[in-house]
Design an enzyme around this catalytic site. Structure first.
Site, PDB file in Angstrom:
ATOM      1  N   TYR A  18       0.842  -1.201   0.000  1.00 53.22           N
ATOM      2  CA  TYR A  18       0.000   0.000   0.000  1.00 53.22           C
ATOM      3  C   TYR A  18       0.883   1.259   0.000  1.00 53.22           C
ATOM      4  CZ  TYR A  18      -3.318   3.550   1.439  1.00 53.22           C
ATOM      5  OH  TYR A  18      -4.064   4.700   1.506  1.00 53.22           O
ATOM      6  N   GLU A  40     -11.453   4.236   4.126  1.00 52.03           N
ATOM      7  CA  GLU A  40     -11.190   5.267   5.133  1.00 52.03           C
ATOM      8  C   GLU A  40     -12.364   5.395   6.105  1.00 52.03           C
ATOM      9  OE1 GLU A  40      -8.424   6.580   5.829  1.00 52.03           O
ATOM     10  OE2 GLU A  40      -7.254   6.309   4.005  1.00 52.03           O
ATOM     11  N   TRP A  48      -5.336   0.863  10.566  1.00 55.38           N
ATOM     12  CA  TRP A  48      -5.264   0.721   9.109  1.00 55.38           C
ATOM     13  C   TRP A  48      -4.892  -0.706   8.730  1.00 55.38           C
ATOM     14  CZ3 TRP A  48      -7.563   2.671   5.337  1.00 55.38           C
ATOM     15  CH2 TRP A  48      -7.082   2.603   4.035  1.00 55.38           C
TER      16      TRP A  48
END
Length: 191
Positions: A18, A40, A48
């Site tokens: 990522y 998000e 995350w």
């Protein structure tokens, strides 16, 4: 993380790809934009890493982030999502994703696409973006909006200046850099 994301992410099985190939990189693809918004929103209150681990489950649950399909979801799909242990089963987040897909579909009339809407409003400061998102979408507070925009190159800060990925991102002229180069001073680093 006690160290910066740029220091900790490389080599990590989830954060590494990522960080190295998506974070801060601009995209005009509405499906990518919608996916990032969904992730998000679902990250709120969680790590995350949790979201990255569940990413494929989110992709399957939300029909590959097909905006039109998600916008057409009704009670059957909503119930399916709330029962899916592979994703975050939070009613407010699930409802926000479905409603936000509908709002993106509506943006096509005025801006052609979600990307067109973002570009039509760029550049804005983070505070201005937060206000705009709050008027336009659901479940989009300051952290969600900030990370969403930073992850797609609309706001600076995804990478440290000495991170090797920063040079790759800058070569793609992210919207924040293009605005700064054009004289917009809302993204200058604090002195």
């Amino acid at each position: 993380m006690s160290v910066t994301y740029c220091a900790a992410a490389p080599g990590h099985p989830h954060h590494g790809p990522y960080h190295d190939g998506e974070y801060g990189f601009p995209s005009a693809d509405d499906r990518v934009l919608f996916e990032r918004l969904v992730l998000e929103i679902n990250q709120a209150g969680l790590s995350w890493l949790t979201i990255l681990k569940k990413r494929e489950a989110f992709r399957a649950a939300f029909d590959g982030f097909d905006i039109d399909r998600v916008a057409a979801y009704g009670e059957t799909e909503r119930a399916r999502l709330l029962a899916d242990a592979g994703i975050i089963r939070n009613r407010l987040k699930v409802d926000a994703v479905i409603d936000n897909a509908r709002r993106i579909v509506a943006l096509r009339d005025s801006h052609g696409s979600f990307d067109g809407w973002l570009r039509a409003h760029h550049p804005l400061t983070k505070a201005e973006w937060v206000t705009l998102f709050g008027r336009t979408f659901r479940f989009t507070g300051g952290e969600i909006v900030g990370e969403f925009l930073m992850s797609l190159g609309y706001l600076p800060g995804a990478h440290q200046a000495d991170c090797p990925v920063q040079a790759v991102v800058l070569a793609q002229s992210p919207p924040w850099k293009a605005a700064l180069d054009a004289g917009y001073r809302g993204y200058e680093p604090a002195k």
